[in-house]
Design a protein around this motif. Structure first.
Motif, PDB file in Angstrom:
ATOM      1  N   MET A 271       0.827  -1.188   0.000  1.00 44.02           N
ATOM      2  CA  MET A 271       0.000   0.000   0.000  1.00 44.02           C
ATOM      3  C   MET A 271       0.877   1.259   0.000  1.00 44.02           C
ATOM      4  SD  MET A 271      -3.159   0.606  -0.021  1.00 44.02           S
ATOM      5  CE  MET A 271      -4.450   1.664   0.436  1.00 44.02           C
ATOM      6  N   ALA A 272       1.933   1.238   0.813  1.00 43.60           N
ATOM      7  CA  ALA A 272       2.823   2.404   0.875  1.00 43.60           C
ATOM      8  C   ALA A 272       3.526   2.625  -0.456  1.00 43.60           C
ATOM      9  CB  ALA A 272       3.835   2.237   1.992  1.00 43.60           C
ATOM     10  N   ALA A 273       3.899   1.548  -1.132  1.00 45.78           N
ATOM     11  CA  ALA A 273       4.549   1.679  -2.440  1.00 45.78           C
ATOM     12  C   ALA A 273       3.602   2.330  -3.441  1.00 45.78           C
ATOM     13  CB  ALA A 273       5.008   0.312  -2.939  1.00 45.78           C
ATOM     14  N   GLN A 274       2.330   1.961  -3.394  1.00 47.21           N
ATOM     15  CA  GLN A 274       1.346   2.573  -4.288  1.00 47.21           C
ATOM     16  C   GLN A 274       1.208   4.066  -4.004  1.00 47.21           C
ATOM     17  OE1 GLN A 274      -2.169   0.289  -3.541  1.00 47.21           O
ATOM     18  NE2 GLN A 274      -1.626  -1.297  -5.025  1.00 47.21           N
ATOM     19  N   GLU A 275       1.186   4.422  -2.731  1.00 42.93           N
ATOM     20  CA  GLU A 275       1.071   5.832  -2.361  1.00 42.93           C
ATOM     21  C   GLU A 275       2.300   6.626  -2.801  1.00 42.93           C
ATOM     22  OE1 GLU A 275       0.163   6.204   1.784  1.00 42.93           O
ATOM     23  OE2 GLU A 275      -1.626   4.951   1.612  1.00 42.93           O
ATOM     24  N   LEU A 276       3.493   6.034  -2.642  1.00 46.56           N
ATOM     25  CA  LEU A 276       4.717   6.713  -3.082  1.00 46.56           C
ATOM     26  C   LEU A 276       4.710   6.946  -4.587  1.00 46.56           C
ATOM     27  CD1 LEU A 276       7.641   5.104  -1.060  1.00 46.56           C
ATOM     28  CD2 LEU A 276       6.922   7.471  -1.049  1.00 46.56           C
ATOM     29  N   ILE A 277       4.334   5.920  -5.342  1.00 46.07           N
ATOM     30  CA  ILE A 277       4.309   6.057  -6.790  1.00 46.07           C
ATOM     31  C   ILE A 277       3.249   7.062  -7.217  1.00 46.07           C
ATOM     32  CG2 ILE A 277       3.762   4.815  -8.928  1.00 46.07           C
ATOM     33  CD1 ILE A 277       5.309   2.439  -7.740  1.00 46.07           C
ATOM     34  N   ALA A 278       2.123   7.087  -6.503  1.00 44.40           N
ATOM     35  CA  ALA A 278       1.087   8.064  -6.834  1.00 44.40           C
ATOM     36  C   ALA A 278       1.580   9.490  -6.582  1.00 44.40           C
ATOM     37  CB  ALA A 278      -0.169   7.793  -6.013  1.00 44.40           C
ATOM     38  N   ASP A 279       2.403   9.680  -5.556  1.00 46.21           N
ATOM     39  CA  ASP A 279       2.881  11.021  -5.210  1.00 46.21           C
ATOM     40  C   ASP A 279       4.057  11.485  -6.063  1.00 46.21           C
ATOM     41  OD1 ASP A 279       0.992  11.516  -3.267  1.00 46.21           O
ATOM     42  OD2 ASP A 279       2.197  10.619  -1.668  1.00 46.21           O
ATOM     43  N   ILE A 280       5.017  10.601  -6.323  1.00 45.48           N
ATOM     44  CA  ILE A 280       6.217  11.045  -7.043  1.00 45.48           C
ATOM     45  C   ILE A 280       6.271  10.555  -8.477  1.00 45.48           C
ATOM     46  CG2 ILE A 280       7.598  11.259  -4.950  1.00 45.48           C
ATOM     47  CD1 ILE A 280       8.971   8.668  -5.649  1.00 45.48           C
TER      48      ILE A 280
END
Length: 157
Positions: free
Chosen positions: A1-10
């Motif tokens: 989930m955190a990886a998805q959020e990071l990719i969505a942000d950067i």
């Protein structure tokens, strides 16, 4: 989930950031320094993307208890400087790892291990440093031949 959020942000396209330091600076997850009249003042970190900061904080808190390089980095800095500075430093490291993994498709993550910093310390140099710290308040001369500390009596004139 955190990886998805990071990719969505950067995003996944890292060519817009020449180095990992540029990504960290863009995300405002690095300490600021203000200088005036030759005096440097720490100002915490800038106001960046709060969603990215929240994601990085969750990642750092999840690895803070783990027996990994990032977990040990967080704990070592938290002992010395406090939890908030440790959070920024470990988040900075997480962003650097993310940049390296996204910029090079052939890269694979390999954890350095919790004892990485401990293995890089020269034990003889550390012993001499501790001996010199003990000599200052006591006034006694300490030498360390063959790994054993020996007190040398001062010569009386």
């Amino acid at each position: 989930m955190a990886a998805q959020e990071l990719i969505a942000d950067i995003g996944v396209e890292m060519s817009r950031f020449p180095t990992a330091a540029h990504l960290v600076s863009w995300s405002k997850f690095c300490p600021q320094t203000h200088e005036s009249a030759g005096r440097k003042k720490g100002k915490g970190r800038g106001k960046g993307n709060r969603w990215l900061a929240g994601t990085l904080a969750r990642i750092v808190f999840s690895v803070s208890k783990a027996d990994t390089f990032l977990g040990e980095r967080y704990r070592r800095i938290a002992r010395r400087r406090g939890k908030s500075k440790a959070l920024v430093a470990a988040g900075n490291s997480v962003l650097t790892v993310v940049y390296q993994l996204l910029s090079d498709p052939q890269a694979h993550f390999r954890d350095l291990g919790a004892d990485y910093d401990g293995t890089r310390i020269n034990k003889d140099r550390r012993a001499r440093s501790l001996a010199s710290q003990l000599q200052a308040p006591t006034g006694q001369k300490i030498i360390i031949p063959h790994g054993k500390a020996v007190l040398v009596e001062p010569e009386t004139a």
